[in-house]
Enzyme design. Structure first.
Site, PDB file in Angstrom:
ATOM      1  N   MET A  14       2.829   8.600   0.667  1.00 40.14           N
ATOM      2  CA  MET A  14       2.058   9.516  -0.184  1.00 40.14           C
ATOM      3  C   MET A  14       1.752  10.831   0.533  1.00 40.14           C
ATOM      4  SD  MET A  14       1.551   8.213  -3.161  1.00 40.14           S
ATOM      5  CE  MET A  14       0.089   8.916  -3.918  1.00 40.14           C
ATOM      6  N   GLY A  15       1.367  10.728   1.801  1.00 39.63           N
ATOM      7  CA  GLY A  15       0.983  11.931   2.542  1.00 39.63           C
ATOM      8  C   GLY A  15       2.147  12.899   2.699  1.00 39.63           C
ATOM      9  N   ALA A  78      -6.755   2.664   2.847  1.00 43.82           N
ATOM     10  CA  ALA A  78      -8.187   2.582   2.550  1.00 43.82           C
ATOM     11  C   ALA A  78      -8.863   1.605   3.517  1.00 43.82           C
ATOM     12  CB  ALA A  78      -8.372   2.098   1.117  1.00 43.82           C
ATOM     13  N   ASN A 104      -6.664   5.229  -1.697  1.00 39.65           N
ATOM     14  CA  ASN A 104      -7.213   4.378  -2.765  1.00 39.65           C
ATOM     15  C   ASN A 104      -8.489   3.688  -2.292  1.00 39.65           C
ATOM     16  OD1 ASN A 104      -5.698   4.669  -5.043  1.00 39.65           O
ATOM     17  ND2 ASN A 104      -4.250   3.034  -4.530  1.00 39.65           N
ATOM     18  N   SER A 130      -3.061   9.595  -8.390  1.00 41.23           N
ATOM     19  CA  SER A 130      -2.175   8.614  -9.028  1.00 41.23           C
ATOM     20  C   SER A 130      -0.821   9.227  -9.358  1.00 41.23           C
ATOM     21  CB  SER A 130      -2.802   8.092 -10.317  1.00 41.23           C
ATOM     22  OG  SER A 130      -1.881   7.217 -10.949  1.00 41.23           O
ATOM     23  N   GLY A 131       0.181   8.376  -9.322  1.00 40.65           N
ATOM     24  CA  GLY A 131       1.525   8.824  -9.704  1.00 40.65           C
ATOM     25  C   GLY A 131       2.577   8.338  -8.738  1.00 40.65           C
ATOM     26  N   GLY A 132       2.137   7.560  -7.715  1.00 38.93           N
ATOM     27  CA  GLY A 132       3.089   7.061  -6.731  1.00 38.93           C
ATOM     28  C   GLY A 132       3.710   8.208  -5.955  1.00 38.93           C
ATOM     29  N   LYS A 184     -10.349   6.271 -10.581  1.00 40.19           N
ATOM     30  CA  LYS A 184      -9.002   5.844 -10.138  1.00 40.19           C
ATOM     31  C   LYS A 184      -8.890   4.314 -10.137  1.00 40.19           C
ATOM     32  CE  LYS A 184      -4.899   5.717  -8.556  1.00 40.19           C
ATOM     33  NZ  LYS A 184      -4.466   5.361  -7.258  1.00 40.19           N
ATOM     34  N   HIS A 187      -8.441   3.245 -13.627  1.00 38.44           N
ATOM     35  CA  HIS A 187      -7.050   3.600 -13.973  1.00 38.44           C
ATOM     36  C   HIS A 187      -6.110   2.483 -13.518  1.00 38.44           C
ATOM     37  CE1 HIS A 187      -3.109   4.932 -12.546  1.00 38.44           C
ATOM     38  NE2 HIS A 187      -3.098   5.792 -13.541  1.00 38.44           N
ATOM     39  N   ASN A 188      -6.288   2.034 -12.293  1.00 39.79           N
ATOM     40  CA  ASN A 188      -5.390   0.996 -11.767  1.00 39.79           C
ATOM     41  C   ASN A 188      -5.588  -0.333 -12.483  1.00 39.79           C
ATOM     42  OD1 ASN A 188      -4.809   3.039  -9.967  1.00 39.79           O
ATOM     43  ND2 ASN A 188      -4.684   1.685  -8.208  1.00 39.79           N
ATOM     44  N   GLU A 191      -3.790  -0.056 -15.526  1.00 40.98           N
ATOM     45  CA  GLU A 191      -2.354  -0.123 -15.168  1.00 40.98           C
ATOM     46  C   GLU A 191      -1.893  -1.590 -15.045  1.00 40.98           C
ATOM     47  OE1 GLU A 191      -1.254   2.405 -11.745  1.00 40.98           O
ATOM     48  OE2 GLU A 191      -0.301   0.623 -10.917  1.00 40.98           O
ATOM     49  N   TYR A 192      -2.697  -2.412 -14.376  1.00 42.67           N
ATOM     50  CA  TYR A 192      -2.364  -3.850 -14.276  1.00 42.67           C
ATOM     51  C   TYR A 192      -2.171  -4.441 -15.673  1.00 42.67           C
ATOM     52  CZ  TYR A 192      -3.675  -4.788  -9.300  1.00 42.67           C
ATOM     53  OH  TYR A 192      -3.754  -4.844  -7.938  1.00 42.67           O
ATOM     54  N   ARG A 445     -29.482 -23.368 -23.086  1.00 46.25           N
ATOM     55  CA  ARG A 445     -30.247 -22.775 -21.968  1.00 46.25           C
ATOM     56  C   ARG A 445     -31.727 -23.132 -22.098  1.00 46.25           C
ATOM     57  NH1 ARG A 445     -30.667 -17.552 -21.872  1.00 46.25           N
ATOM     58  NH2 ARG A 445     -30.855 -17.340 -19.615  1.00 46.25           N
TER      59      ARG A 445
HETATM   60  P1  NDP Z   1       1.929   4.284   4.061  1.00 49.51           P
HETATM   61  O1  NDP Z   1       1.840   2.942   4.634  1.00 49.51           O
HETATM   62  O2  NDP Z   1       3.260   4.768   3.586  1.00 49.51           O
HETATM   63  O3  NDP Z   1       1.394   5.341   5.139  1.00 49.51           O
HETATM   64  C1  NDP Z   1       0.177   5.149   5.784  1.00 49.51           C
HETATM   65  C2  NDP Z   1      -0.124   6.355   6.653  1.00 49.51           C
HETATM   66  O4  NDP Z   1      -1.394   6.168   7.238  1.00 49.51           O
HETATM   67  C3  NDP Z   1       0.869   6.533   7.794  1.00 49.51           C
HETATM   68  O5  NDP Z   1       1.002   7.908   8.046  1.00 49.51           O
HETATM   69  C4  NDP Z   1       0.149   5.835   8.949  1.00 49.51           C
HETATM   70  O6  NDP Z   1       0.482   6.352  10.210  1.00 49.51           O
HETATM   71  C5  NDP Z   1      -1.284   6.192   8.656  1.00 49.51           C
HETATM   72  N1  NDP Z   1      -2.201   5.240   9.228  1.00 49.51           N
HETATM   73  C6  NDP Z   1      -2.202   3.894   9.077  1.00 49.51           C
HETATM   74  N2  NDP Z   1      -3.233   3.350   9.727  1.00 49.51           N
HETATM   75  C7  NDP Z   1      -3.891   4.364  10.327  1.00 49.51           C
HETATM   76  C8  NDP Z   1      -5.027   4.431  11.147  1.00 49.51           C
HETATM   77  N3  NDP Z   1      -5.710   3.329  11.473  1.00 49.51           N
HETATM   78  N4  NDP Z   1      -5.433   5.648  11.582  1.00 49.51           N
HETATM   79  C9  NDP Z   1      -4.748   6.754  11.242  1.00 49.51           C
HETATM   80  N5  NDP Z   1      -3.645   6.762  10.473  1.00 49.51           N
HETATM   81  C10 NDP Z   1      -3.234   5.570  10.015  1.00 49.51           C
HETATM   82  O7  NDP Z   1       0.837   4.354   2.906  1.00 49.51           O
HETATM   83  P2  NDP Z   1       0.847   5.187   1.536  1.00 49.51           P
HETATM   84  O8  NDP Z   1       1.251   6.581   1.808  1.00 49.51           O
HETATM   85  O9  NDP Z   1       1.555   4.419   0.478  1.00 49.51           O
HETATM   86  O10 NDP Z   1      -0.705   5.114   1.149  1.00 49.51           O
HETATM   87  C11 NDP Z   1      -1.689   5.967   1.704  1.00 49.51           C
HETATM   88  C12 NDP Z   1      -2.923   5.886   0.832  1.00 49.51           C
HETATM   89  O11 NDP Z   1      -2.583   6.334  -0.482  1.00 49.51           O
HETATM   90  C13 NDP Z   1      -3.474   4.467   0.677  1.00 49.51           C
HETATM   91  O12 NDP Z   1      -4.865   4.504   0.565  1.00 49.51           O
HETATM   92  C14 NDP Z   1      -2.863   4.024  -0.623  1.00 49.51           C
HETATM   93  O13 NDP Z   1      -3.588   2.985  -1.221  1.00 49.51           O
HETATM   94  C15 NDP Z   1      -2.933   5.319  -1.419  1.00 49.51           C
HETATM   95  N6  NDP Z   1      -2.025   5.413  -2.555  1.00 49.51           N
HETATM   96  C16 NDP Z   1      -0.741   4.948  -2.462  1.00 49.51           C
HETATM   97  C17 NDP Z   1       0.103   5.041  -3.565  1.00 49.51           C
HETATM   98  C18 NDP Z   1       1.520   4.586  -3.487  1.00 49.51           C
HETATM   99  O14 NDP Z   1       2.166   4.534  -4.550  1.00 49.51           O
HETATM  100  N7  NDP Z   1       2.067   4.276  -2.305  1.00 49.51           N
HETATM  101  C19 NDP Z   1      -0.363   5.635  -4.845  1.00 49.51           C
HETATM  102  C20 NDP Z   1      -1.703   6.167  -4.792  1.00 49.51           C
HETATM  103  C21 NDP Z   1      -2.494   6.034  -3.689  1.00 49.51           C
HETATM  104  P3  NDP Z   1       1.608   5.685  11.164  1.00 49.51           P
HETATM  105  O15 NDP Z   1       2.874   6.423  10.841  1.00 49.51           O
HETATM  106  O16 NDP Z   1       1.107   5.913  12.513  1.00 49.51           O
HETATM  107  O17 NDP Z   1       1.689   4.216  10.793  1.00 49.51           O
END
Ligand code: NDP
Length: 473
Positions: A14-15, A78, A104, A130-132, A184, A187-188, A191-192, A445
């Site tokens: 996501m990031g 999260a 999340n 939201s939107g993956g 959110k 929403h989820n 979605e389920y 009761r």
């Molecule tokens: P990923 O597993 O793909 O990525 C997780 C990221 O967080 C990585 O960059 C990881 O770094 C970092 N990370 C993990 N643990 C730690 C920590 N303890 N300290 C600092 N950084 C950390 O997850 P997603 O991108 O899928 O999900 C990220 C968030 O977005 C979650 O909260 C998820 O629930 C939410 N989300 C996800 C969706 C999806 O469709 N995937 C949709 C909407 C929300 P490293 O590279 O070092 O492991």
């Protein structure tokens, strides 16, 4: 070096997608990741957008690369990771620097973090995205929560990167504290339920009517041109039509029927129980995922009792019946979700903007559908009223509930499990029954606990004759 307007930590699925989206919309962004090597890989794949991305290899460099007052998005799992990341950042930040948790989060955690931030005098926002991956890259739906002034500081960026419905950004501030993450969560939960309703209907097509995966795909494709038009019905058509490159079989036929979950559906159900706003269709969907995970138990059950017949005699149900049942089920599910939003909002002191919630879900997010536009219109009239009483939806329910009953009763007779559709039907039947059976509960009761009851013909609290032993021979 140019300072960045915003920063992002956590270049996972996501990031990374969100960072590219931000850069594409013309903002300079700094990025950092716990596993530093991932930063280089990300930059290498950013193409021409890399010129607006500042890669950093330490938290100190990351913070120094941001224009003040800083705005930092966290996109990490999260829970503890968010607290740990906030704790690591805080000593490096000034009092006006804003941390935005975009994962999340459980909204109770966001409420706590927001309260801690207020106590420390530092800005914090919790936003639901939201939107993956696809949504994050090209336009997610964004549900904001926290101090309104802090939202206003970054709303131009969040609106720019969000999905657009007829030009309107799908990014809205929902309220203080954890309001955005709560919206959110619901929403989820919806979605389920939406997914489960589709899966149950797929079960009738596959096991009841004997359709192949490709034929199921054609049915979903046709429904996607009607009132059920939605992203989830659309992708159900696509996954049904897909072929496994390894075996040449339909992809659906080689996928193990054991569903995963990350907890947001469960959180929705827990919250509904806390505030007494029932969401039985969502509960059924969460339970169905749990039962799907118990594969060994299901195997043992089939061995012991034999599989249900499931196959339907020709003409028992039509595709129109199934489509109508899905429409009715979907309306019940959303009515429950919006009711939960309204009641929880009231309990937390949030004036949740009900029509705007429906609007922000119209594009970008997983539950996006045409019907949400009609829901927004209905909620604009009377936001607190159960959706099924709004004229438009009352009419839809009136036209489709008979088919829902036909489908559910057929499923019961032939052993086709329909927990979500059945829950929708029972909810409908209960909500239109003035004289329910809770008089029996009240009598019980009072009998065992002397809890008292109200009478239909007199005010005040009463006890039955059993209190004095008069009922006993
Ligand atoms: P990923 O597993 O793909 O990525 C997780 C990221 O967080 C990585 O960059 C990881 O770094 C970092 N990370 C993990 N643990 C730690 C920590 N303890 N300290 C600092 N950084 C950390 O997850 P997603 O991108 O899928 O999900 C990220 C968030 O977005 C979650 O909260 C998820 O629930 C939410 N989300 C996800 C969706 C999806 O469709 N995937 C949709 C909407 C929300 P490293 O590279 O070092 O492991």
């Amino acid at each position: 070096m140019d300072l960045s307007e915003i920063g992002l930590i956590g270049l996972g699925t996501m990031g990374a997608a969100l960072s590219l989206n931000i850069a594409e919309k013309g903002f300079r962004i700094s990025v950092f990741n716990r596993t530093v090597s991932r930063v280089d890989g990300f930059l290498a794949e950013a193409g021409p957008l890399a010129e607006r991305i500042t890669p950093t290899r330490s938290l100190e460099d990351f913070v120094a690369s941001l224009a003040e007052p800083r705005a930092i998005i966290l996109m990490v799992p999260a829970g503890e990771a968010v607290d740990a990341q906030i704790a690591a950042l805080r000593p490096l930040l000034g009092p006006d620097d804003l941390i935005i948790d975009a994962g999340n989060a459980n909204f109770h955690d966001t409420n706590r973090r927001a309260a801690e931030a207020v106590a420390q005098g530092v800005p914090f926002l919790g936003i639901g995205v939201s939107g993956g991956e696809e949504g994050a890259r090209h336009g997610p739906s964004i549900m904001g929560g926290g101090d309104r002034a802090n939202w206003d500081r970054v709303s131009h960026i969040l609106e720019a990167i969000s999905a657009k419905y007829e030009g309107e950004p799908c990014a809205t501030w929902m309220g203080e504290g954890g309001a955005g993450h709560f919206v959110k969560t619901v929403h989820n939960g919806i979605e389920y339920a939406d997914m489960q309703l589709i899966a149950e209907t797929y079960g009738v097509l596959r096991d009841g009517m004997g359709l192949s995966a490709a034929e199921c795909g054609e049915v979903f494709g046709r429904w996607n041109d009607g009132p059920l038009r939605s992203y989830l019905v659309e992708i159900s058509a696509r996954v049904s039509a897909a072929t496994d490159p390894e075996t040449g079989s339909p992809m659906l036929d080689v996928i193990l029927d054991r569903a995963g979950q990350k907890g947001t559906g469960r959180w929705t159900v827990i919250e509904s129980q806390q505030v007494g706003a029932p969401v039985p269709v969502i509960e059924a969907a969460v339970a169905a995922r749990n039962l799907s995970a118990a594969l060994e138990t299901r195997r043992a059950g089939q061995e012991l009792f034999g599989a249900a017949p499931q196959s339907l005699p020709d003409g028992t149900l039509s595709l129109d019946d199934l489509e109508a049942a899905m429409i009715a089920g979907k309306i019940m599910c959303y009515a429950q979700g919006f009711d939960l939003l309204a009641r929880t909002g009231a309990q937390h002191g949030w004036a949740l903007p009900m029509p705007e919630i429906a609007e922000v879900w119209r594009e970008g997010c997983i539950i996006r559908s045409d019907m949400l536009n009609d829901m927004a219109a209905a909620l604009r009239g009377e936001p607190e009223r159960n959706l099924i009483f709004a004229d438009y939806f009352a009419d839809l329910v009136a036209r489709n509930h008979v088919a829902l009953r036909k489908v559910v009763s057929t499923g019961a007779l032939h052993g086709l499990p329909m927990p979500a559709l059945s829950a929708a039907l029972s909810y409908f039947d209960m909500i239109r029954t003035e004289r329910s059976t809770a008089n029996m509960l009240q009598a019980q009761r009072d009998f065992f606990g002397a809890h008292g009851f109200e009478r239909i013909d007199a005010a005040g609290k009463h006890h039955g004759p059993w209190a004095s032993g008069q009922d006993r021979p």
